[in-house]
Design a protein around this motif. Structure first.
Motif, PDB file in Angstrom:
ATOM      1  N   GLU A 124       0.821  -1.216   0.000  1.00 21.99           N
ATOM      2  CA  GLU A 124       0.000   0.000   0.000  1.00 21.99           C
ATOM      3  C   GLU A 124       0.851   1.261   0.000  1.00 21.99           C
ATOM      4  OE1 GLU A 124      -2.175  -1.170   3.589  1.00 21.99           O
ATOM      5  OE2 GLU A 124      -4.003  -0.826   2.440  1.00 21.99           O
ATOM      6  N   ARG A 125       2.061   1.172   0.572  1.00 19.65           N
ATOM      7  CA  ARG A 125       2.898   2.364   0.682  1.00 19.65           C
ATOM      8  C   ARG A 125       3.175   2.999  -0.666  1.00 19.65           C
ATOM      9  NH1 ARG A 125       7.209  -0.576   4.663  1.00 19.65           N
ATOM     10  NH2 ARG A 125       5.842  -0.749   6.477  1.00 19.65           N
ATOM     11  N   ALA A 126       3.429   2.166  -1.685  1.00 21.27           N
ATOM     12  CA  ALA A 126       3.739   2.711  -3.004  1.00 21.27           C
ATOM     13  C   ALA A 126       2.595   3.558  -3.528  1.00 21.27           C
ATOM     14  CB  ALA A 126       4.041   1.569  -3.983  1.00 21.27           C
ATOM     15  N   LYS A 127       1.361   3.095  -3.329  1.00 21.45           N
ATOM     16  CA  LYS A 127       0.201   3.844  -3.805  1.00 21.45           C
ATOM     17  C   LYS A 127       0.076   5.174  -3.089  1.00 21.45           C
ATOM     18  CE  LYS A 127      -3.855   2.325  -2.576  1.00 21.45           C
ATOM     19  NZ  LYS A 127      -5.070   1.492  -2.512  1.00 21.45           N
ATOM     20  N   TYR A 128       0.217   5.153  -1.781  1.00 18.42           N
ATOM     21  CA  TYR A 128       0.032   6.389  -1.019  1.00 18.42           C
ATOM     22  C   TYR A 128       1.226   7.326  -1.135  1.00 18.42           C
ATOM     23  CZ  TYR A 128      -4.234   4.383   0.806  1.00 18.42           C
ATOM     24  OH  TYR A 128      -5.494   3.860   0.899  1.00 18.42           O
ATOM     25  N   GLN A 129       2.425   6.780  -1.299  1.00 16.79           N
ATOM     26  CA  GLN A 129       3.560   7.649  -1.579  1.00 16.79           C
ATOM     27  C   GLN A 129       3.390   8.324  -2.940  1.00 16.79           C
ATOM     28  OE1 GLN A 129       5.641   8.429   0.635  1.00 16.79           O
ATOM     29  NE2 GLN A 129       6.258   6.713   1.920  1.00 16.79           N
ATOM     30  N   GLY A 130       2.688   7.650  -3.871  1.00 19.01           N
ATOM     31  CA  GLY A 130       2.396   8.269  -5.161  1.00 19.01           C
ATOM     32  C   GLY A 130       1.516   9.490  -5.030  1.00 19.01           C
ATOM     33  N   TYR A 131       0.551   9.451  -4.115  1.00 17.69           N
ATOM     34  CA  TYR A 131      -0.274  10.630  -3.863  1.00 17.69           C
ATOM     35  C   TYR A 131       0.582  11.775  -3.338  1.00 17.69           C
ATOM     36  CZ  TYR A 131      -4.152   7.285  -4.198  1.00 17.69           C
ATOM     37  OH  TYR A 131      -5.031   6.323  -4.625  1.00 17.69           O
ATOM     38  N   SER A 132       1.580  11.431  -2.541  1.00 20.03           N
ATOM     39  CA  SER A 132       2.492  12.459  -2.035  1.00 20.03           C
ATOM     40  C   SER A 132       3.220  13.144  -3.192  1.00 20.03           C
ATOM     41  CB  SER A 132       3.511  11.843  -1.071  1.00 20.03           C
ATOM     42  OG  SER A 132       2.871  11.208   0.015  1.00 20.03           O
ATOM     43  N   ALA A 133       3.598  12.372  -4.208  1.00 21.39           N
ATOM     44  CA  ALA A 133       4.245  12.947  -5.382  1.00 21.39           C
ATOM     45  C   ALA A 133       3.303  13.912  -6.100  1.00 21.39           C
ATOM     46  CB  ALA A 133       4.686  11.838  -6.338  1.00 21.39           C
ATOM     47  N   GLY A 134       2.005  13.587  -6.105  1.00 22.80           N
ATOM     48  CA  GLY A 134       1.035  14.492  -6.699  1.00 22.80           C
ATOM     49  C   GLY A 134       0.954  15.811  -5.954  1.00 22.80           C
ATOM     50  N   VAL A 135       1.050  15.764  -4.634  1.00 25.48           N
ATOM     51  CA  VAL A 135       1.049  16.997  -3.837  1.00 25.48           C
ATOM     52  C   VAL A 135       2.292  17.821  -4.152  1.00 25.48           C
ATOM     53  CG1 VAL A 135       1.202  17.911  -1.486  1.00 25.48           C
ATOM     54  CG2 VAL A 135      -0.366  16.040  -1.997  1.00 25.48           C
ATOM     55  N   PHE A 136       3.427  17.136  -4.295  1.00 27.38           N
ATOM     56  CA  PHE A 136       4.653  17.854  -4.652  1.00 27.38           C
ATOM     57  C   PHE A 136       4.495  18.568  -5.999  1.00 27.38           C
ATOM     58  CE2 PHE A 136       8.533  17.878  -7.183  1.00 27.38           C
ATOM     59  CZ  PHE A 136       9.368  18.644  -6.386  1.00 27.38           C
ATOM     60  N   ALA A 137       3.935  17.868  -6.982  1.00 23.33           N
ATOM     61  CA  ALA A 137       3.741  18.471  -8.296  1.00 23.33           C
ATOM     62  C   ALA A 137       2.808  19.679  -8.206  1.00 23.33           C
ATOM     63  CB  ALA A 137       3.178  17.434  -9.267  1.00 23.33           C
TER      64      ALA A 137
END
Length: 533
Positions: free
Chosen positions: A147-160
């Motif tokens: 699950e971490r990969a999916k939620y860390q991906g959302y973090s990348a969206g916030v960075f963008a």
């Protein structure tokens, strides 16, 4: 939901602590995303408001320190905050860091002199380093390995979002409200994050008083300060061979050697040296460093191409970066979902290096006559490359490290990316400046633009006021000077690819302790060697 623990877990639930309901987990995660938005937004929102700030407070000679003070403080604090989270509890570190950040934001908004603003930016940076370290580690606590990969991906969206929205918001506040809201805007965002995490995140009791490695923290902080100053000053403020640059390099190496010596006998080392015996940890840090150096390092130079070579305005050049941010978000979300489904991540960092290298080599072919479509396509590919590995390296490190060292391991890979970005900006700026001294006389033979362009200091407005022949010559000169910057980045990415292919092929567990155990459980000794996967 399974309660089988993560294979990296080295501890058991705290006595008397039950599971966190899934609804509370998601509330806490939303609070963490708000905190990340606050911390990352502040590194980009200030830039467009700086001319207005200088006009109000004065201190033009110190303008560079408004950004450098924030980056320096946050970079130096991040690894220390990660370790303190392991020892004292990540909830505590997050809450204290957020309060420090908000206090710094309020003080920056009320600053009356440039000196005050820079000092308060240091306070902000200290808080930001703690917030980022705790945020990534807490995400690893809340969710199982897949699950971490999916939620860390959302973090990348916030960075963008912050990377694109920050400059736009900064310009809006400076032009239509007041530059002080560049800092005050953090207060409602941070307050909401603080309330959500403080109320809903369950922290465990610490039965023993931790032994904190103060000497190791001091030595590591000094080394990191030297490295960050070196990457920010070398080739720009000071020549590469100047006494200041050499002194920072020698001092940084000496402090690092002293830190390694101290850590070998420390009871609770800041970054356990045993982590470096795991190839997954080493390779992921290398990939993060290369990704920061090339992907995010190049972001600082793309606006130069768009504004001077392609003729875009300042605001429009920001919008023209959207393809890159869209590619980053698309790849991050896609990879997060794929890793969550399959549990495999080995080839994503290698693909990231390969796609980014192709994008960099394509960018090296851009000229003043390259179409907006092609340049946008190349930037999209660069974003895809960054998104393929940005969260994967964090997930891989969290999976490889013992649970007792999760915060230290996570903050180290995050810091590696930040350090890579600093090195990239410094190295590429030196290359660009050197090439401009040769390209400008070639394309502007009369030297009409030498004084204002040799250091990259010409604005789009000033460019438009130049004669057509000079303007066209400068456009060609900048395009040709940027070509070797992209070319070097491409070869660096190939070196990253050579490292990434040796990443272990590990299948992540379907579920970890995530929401089934409290995220702040007592831990095993932090200096334990990482488990071999």
């Amino acid at each position: 939901m399974s309660t089988e623990p993560d294979t990296t877990s080295t501890s058991s639930p705290a006595p008397g602590e039950g599971a966190m309901p899934h609804r509370h987990v998601m509330i806490v995660y939303f609070g963490l995303l708000l905190a990340m938005l606050m911390a990352t937004l502040d590194s980009s929102i200030v830039a467009t408001a700086l001319p207005t700030i200088v006009g109000d407070l004065g201190g033009l000679s110190s303008i560079a320190w408004v950004g450098a003070a924030y980056i320096l403080a946050s970079s130096a604090v991040m690894p220390l905050a990660g370790k303190l989270g392991d020892l004292l509890g990540r909830k505590q570190v997050f809450v204290v860091s957020t309060v420090v950040f908000l206090a710094g934001s309020a003080a920056c908004g009320a600053a009356q002199t440039m000196g005050q603003l820079i000092a308060f930016r240091v306070l902000q940076g200290i808080g930001a380093g703690g917030v980022m370290a705790a945020m990534f580690a807490l995400t690893g606590d809340l969710f199982g390995p897949r699950e971490r990969a999916k939620y860390q991906g959302y973090s990348a969206g916030v960075f963008a979002l912050s990377a694109v929205g920050g400059p736009i918001a900064g310009g809006f506040f400076a032009e239509h409200v007041t530059w002080r809201w560049v800092f005050y805007v953090n207060l409602p965002i941070g307050a909401a994050a603080l309330v959500l995490v403080a109320l809903y995140l369950r922290g465990a009791r610490r039965p023993e008083r931790p032994r904190i490695d103060y000497l190791g923290m001091l030595l590591l902080s000094g080394a990191l300060v030297c490295l960050v100053l070196l990457t920010n000053w070398a080739g720009s403020t000071y020549a590469w061979g100047s006494p200041t640059t050499v002194g920072l390099a020698v001092g940084g190496v000496a402090l690092l050697v002293g830190w390694v010596v101290v850590e070998r006998s420390a009871a609770e080392p800041v970054i356990p040296l045993g982590l470096f015996r795991d190839s997954t940890f080493d390779i992921c840090n290398a990939v993060a460093f290369v990704g920061g150096l090339t992907g995010f390092g190049l972001v600082f130079f793309l606006p130069l191409y768009l504004q001077i070579s392609a003729g875009a305005g300042a605001t429009n050049s920001g919008l023209l970066l959207l393809p890159m941010m869209f590619g980053l978000m698309l790849a991050s979300f896609g990879v997060g979902g794929a890793v969550a489904k399959s549990g495999r991540y080995k080839w994503y960092p290698a693909a990231s290096m390969l796609v980014s290298a192709v994008a960099a080599f394509l960018m090296s072919t851009m000229t003043a006559d390259t179409s907006r479509f092609l340049s946008g396509l190349y930037m999209f590919l660069l974003g895809v490359g960054a998104g393929l590995s940005q969260q994967v390296v964090v997930v891989a490190v969290q999976n490889a490290a013992p649970r007792a060292d999760l915060g230290a391991a996570t903050s180290t890979v995050t810091f590696s990316r930040m350090l890579g970005t600093s090195f990239g900006v410094s190295i590429f700026a030196t290359v660009l400046t050197s090439r401009l001294t040769h390209e400008i006389p070639t394309y502007v033979p009369d030297g009409a633009a030498n004084g204002i362009a040799a250091n990259g200091g010409i604005s789009p407005e000033a460019l438009r006021r130049l004669p057509d022949t000079v303007r066209h010559g400068l456009a060609q000169a900048y395009a040709h000077a940027l070509s070797p910057v992209f070319l070097i980045a491409g070869f660096v990415l190939l070196a990253g690819l050579a490292a990434a292919v040796f990443l272990k092929d590990i299948t992540l567990e379907q579920r970890g302790w995530g929401a089934e155990e409290p995220p702040e459980a007592p831990s095993a000794p932090a200096h334990a060697a990482p488990q071999s996967s």
